[in-house]
Design a protein around this motif. Structure first.
Motif, short mmCIF file in Angstrom:
data_model
loop_
_atom_site.label_atom_id
_atom_site.label_comp_id
_atom_site.label_asym_id
_atom_site.label_seq_id
_atom_site.Cartn_x
_atom_site.Cartn_y
_atom_site.Cartn_z
N PHE A 181 0.86 -1.18 0.00
CA PHE A 181 0.00 0.00 0.00
C PHE A 181 0.89 1.23 0.00
O PHE A 181 1.51 1.56 1.01
CB PHE A 181 -0.91 -0.02 1.23
N VAL A 182 0.99 1.88 -1.14
CA VAL A 182 1.98 2.95 -1.31
C VAL A 182 1.86 4.07 -0.28
O VAL A 182 2.86 4.47 0.32
CB VAL A 182 1.93 3.51 -2.75
N PRO A 183 0.66 4.61 0.00
CA PRO A 183 0.59 5.71 0.98
C PRO A 183 1.04 5.29 2.38
O PRO A 183 1.38 6.15 3.19
CB PRO A 183 -0.89 6.09 0.98
N GLY A 184 1.05 4.00 2.67
CA GLY A 184 1.49 3.53 3.98
C GLY A 184 2.93 3.10 4.02
O GLY A 184 3.38 2.49 4.99
N HIS A 185 3.71 3.42 2.98
CA HIS A 185 5.10 3.00 2.88
C HIS A 185 5.95 3.85 3.83
O HIS A 185 6.16 5.03 3.61
CB HIS A 185 5.59 3.16 1.44
N GLU A 186 6.44 3.24 4.89
CA GLU A 186 7.33 3.94 5.81
C GLU A 186 8.77 3.80 5.34
O GLU A 186 9.15 2.80 4.74
CB GLU A 186 7.19 3.39 7.22
N GLY A 187 9.57 4.80 5.60
CA GLY A 187 10.97 4.74 5.22
C GLY A 187 11.28 5.57 3.99
O GLY A 187 12.43 5.91 3.74
N GLU A 220 11.35 9.04 1.97
CA GLU A 220 11.32 10.46 2.30
C GLU A 220 10.02 11.05 1.77
O GLU A 220 9.45 10.57 0.78
CB GLU A 220 12.53 11.18 1.74
N PRO A 221 9.50 12.09 2.43
CA PRO A 221 8.15 12.59 2.11
C PRO A 221 7.92 12.94 0.64
O PRO A 221 6.85 12.66 0.10
CB PRO A 221 8.01 13.81 3.02
N ASN A 222 8.91 13.58 -0.01
CA ASN A 222 8.70 13.94 -1.41
C ASN A 222 8.52 12.69 -2.29
O ASN A 222 7.68 12.66 -3.19
CB ASN A 222 9.87 14.77 -1.94
N LYS A 223 9.34 11.67 -2.04
CA LYS A 223 9.23 10.43 -2.81
C LYS A 223 7.91 9.72 -2.52
O LYS A 223 7.28 9.16 -3.43
CB LYS A 223 10.41 9.50 -2.49
N LEU A 224 7.50 9.74 -1.27
CA LEU A 224 6.24 9.09 -0.91
C LEU A 224 5.07 9.80 -1.60
O LEU A 224 4.18 9.15 -2.16
CB LEU A 224 6.05 9.12 0.60
N GLU A 225 5.08 11.14 -1.57
CA GLU A 225 4.03 11.90 -2.23
C GLU A 225 4.03 11.64 -3.73
O GLU A 225 2.98 11.45 -4.35
CB GLU A 225 4.24 13.39 -1.95
N ALA A 226 5.24 11.62 -4.32
CA ALA A 226 5.35 11.40 -5.76
C ALA A 226 4.85 10.01 -6.14
O ALA A 226 4.08 9.85 -7.10
CB ALA A 226 6.81 11.59 -6.21
N GLN A 227 5.28 8.99 -5.39
CA GLN A 227 4.86 7.63 -5.71
C GLN A 227 3.36 7.44 -5.56
O GLN A 227 2.71 6.77 -6.37
CB GLN A 227 5.60 6.64 -4.80
N SER A 228 2.79 8.06 -4.52
CA SER A 228 1.35 7.93 -4.28
C SER A 228 0.57 8.57 -5.42
O SER A 228 -0.43 8.01 -5.89
CB SER A 228 0.98 8.60 -2.95
N ARG A 229 1.01 9.74 -5.85
CA ARG A 229 0.30 10.43 -6.95
C ARG A 229 0.51 9.70 -8.28
O ARG A 229 -0.41 9.62 -9.10
CB ARG A 229 0.77 11.88 -7.04
#
Length: 530
Positions: A234-240, A242-251
């Motif tokens: 679950f991409v939005p729940g990926h811990e570890g 960095e926030p920009n990468k998490l936001e980018a991957q989720s979008r």
């Protein structure tokens, strides 16, 4: 007479090196065994393309191109704040080496060693020049290091930037936050287009946009292409991340997942989350990352107990998997101290060089139990269940709290089951519920060494009782890759029809690694029949 049509061509895409990703390797072997022409594209770290054949599939490893990171608000601020910084740390290190070489040169001049040669400046001029250079370079190096630390922060400026680009571009904001997707697309797109697949199978979030965009490109050229998205987490729940990468991957995932013709994932709770998040008409199909029940005949890999030099009566627990602080493996070391005579084998990544593993070793020495802790690397995944079967139990201390942890049925669970080991797991929701349902293990409080020690002692007191669950052959059949792979086949048949020459059965044709990888010359790929 027209020639008989050949099998549909499947191209799987994965954003890693393929090696070590057992799910991806097994998936490629399964689809090839089922009768489709199968290709698997992944990352080469050698700087050149690496084509070879393995388990009926053609592997294409491709190097990723280098790209500059996005010109973020923080990066622009860093350029103003540290104007003297070098381009990167590597350039700064090279300048520092130059200074060290100059210092050696000055030392030679002081000793009168440089007696040959032409005109020389006075020694004082050399010393003054070198001192000024050291001061200048030293300041630039300090600014470079300060800038790198500054760039690693995530604060108000970064939150403002994410909101800004999100408001301006919506889900297309990924392109302003992370370049990884573009690197994968630049590397993989030419190979995908050249292969002209009938079906693209995107493993993991980075691959979904690459495959959907490539499919759209091929459709514009008149080629019919189906896309399957295999969501591993679950991409939005990926811990570890960095926030920009998490936001980018989720979008990125949210923008391109609607372009998939079918979605597959790794657990039923994750299937429900994906359906709710993306408004899917139906829940994704579920394919557990289970081990092979019938691996091909291979040389005897030995067994874990003998590998540790232990007799049959010594209590032995095993942990297999990635070793990092986030996994909280030190709780196993702390629990081992509380259980007299317990040995623990850690089959972990980079067991001789990993700094975290060194910390675990040091902790064992501090507790005086270093001789009871055994660290070794992985064995091939098809050998793993029988290799660890001589242990008394398998431990998975997965921390609670993370969404992905709470919904996961990780491959460790299935590997321990196929080794017929009692399990000890934390109270993460899905995993603990399955252990309690089967009665094949114990649940302990995450991070609590005494709770884990109590679970170990209960299992040692009744090992055979916990193994009763494995007497039901239907359980291990359901938890086998051969059984799970049938769902892939059903999805493929719905999208591109059955393979023209089906295999005699996945159970007989599936086992990976039956033959060593066969190297292919570049572009020596089988032409698709028409």
């Amino acid at each position: 007479m027209e020639p008989a049509p050949g099998p549909a061509r499947v191209v799987m895409v994965v954003p890693n090196r393929i090696d070590g990703d057992s799910r991806v390797q097994k998936a490629a072997a399964s689809i090839a065994a089922a009768g489709w022409e199968t290709h698997l594209i992944g990352v080469s770290v050698t700087g050149k393309q690496e084509p070879y054949e393995q388990d009926g599939a053609v592997i294409h490893k491709i190097p990723l191109p280098k790209m500059d990171p996005p010109r973020s608000f923080r990066r622009n601020a860093a350029a103003l704040r540290y104007p003297l910084a070098y381009v990167d740390l590597e350039r700064a290190k090279r300048r520092e080496r130059h200074l060290k070489a100059a210092r050696l040169e000055l030392e030679a001049l002081r000793g009168g060693g440089d007696v040959h040669g032409g005109v020389r400046l006075p020694l004082l001029a050399h010393r003054v020049g070198r001192r000024l250079e050291r001061a200048w370079v030293g300041r630039r190096v300090r600014q470079t290091k300060q800038r790198e630390r500054y760039l690693k922060r995530d604060g108000r400026l970064d939150r403002i930037e994410r909101r800004w680009w999100g408001a301006l571009l919506g889900d297309r904001a990924w392109r302003r936050l992370d370049i990884a997707m573009q690197r994968f697309e630049l590397a993989y797109r030419p190979e995908i287009v050249e292969l002209e697949p009938d079906l693209l199978h995107a493993h993991d979030a980075y691959s979904i946009g690459v495959c959907v965009r490539a499919a759209e490109h091929l459709r514009r050229k008149g080629k019919t292409v189906a896309v399957v998205y295999d969501a591993h987490e679950f991409v939005p729940g990926h811990e570890g991340l960095e926030p920009n990468k998490l936001e980018a991957q989720s979008r990125w995932e949210r923008q391109y997942l609607p372009g998939a013709d079918a979605v597959v994932t790794v657990s039923h709770p994750l299937a429900k989350l994906l359906k709710a998040r993306h408004g899917l008409d139906r829940e994704p199909s579920v394919v557990y990352n289970a081990p092979l029940a019938h691996p091909a005949p291979r040389p005897d890999p030995g067994d874990l107990r003998s590998d540790c030099g232990l007799d049959a009566h010594t209590p032995l627990a095993v942990y297999i998997g990635w070793a990092s602080p986030e996994r909280q493996i030190e709780v196993i070391v702390e629990a081992a101290r509380l259980v007299p005579g317990l040995h623990v084998a850690f089959m972990v990544s980079r067991h001789t060089t990993n700094p975290y593993v060194k910390r675990l070793i040091a902790l064992g020495e501090e507790y005086g139990i270093a001789d009871r802790l055994h660290f070794r690397g992985y064995v091939d995944y098809e050998d793993l269940p029988r290799f660890i079967a001589t242990a008394d139990m398998g431990i998975h201390p997965m921390p609670t709290g993370s969404v992905n942890h709470e919904i996961a049925l990780p491959n460790k669970f299935f590997e321990y089951c196929h080794a017929r080991l009692p399990l000890i797991v934390t109270e993460v929701k899905t995993l603990s519920a399955e252990v309690r349902r089967l009665g094949n293990g114990e649940v302990f409080t995450s991070g609590d060494a005494r709770s884990l020690a109590g679970a170990v002692e209960r299992i040692l007191a009744d090992k055979d009782g916990y193994r009763r669950a494995y007497k039901d052959p239907a359980l291990l059949e359901e938890y086998s890759w051969e059984h799970q792979a049938r769902e892939y086949v059903r999805v493929y048949e719905r999208l591109i029809g059955p393979a023209p020459s089906p295999s005699p059965g996945l159970e007989q044709a599936l086992p990976p690694q039956a033959l060593p990888p066969k190297a292919l010359p570049p572009k020596a790929l089988p032409p698709k029949e028409v």
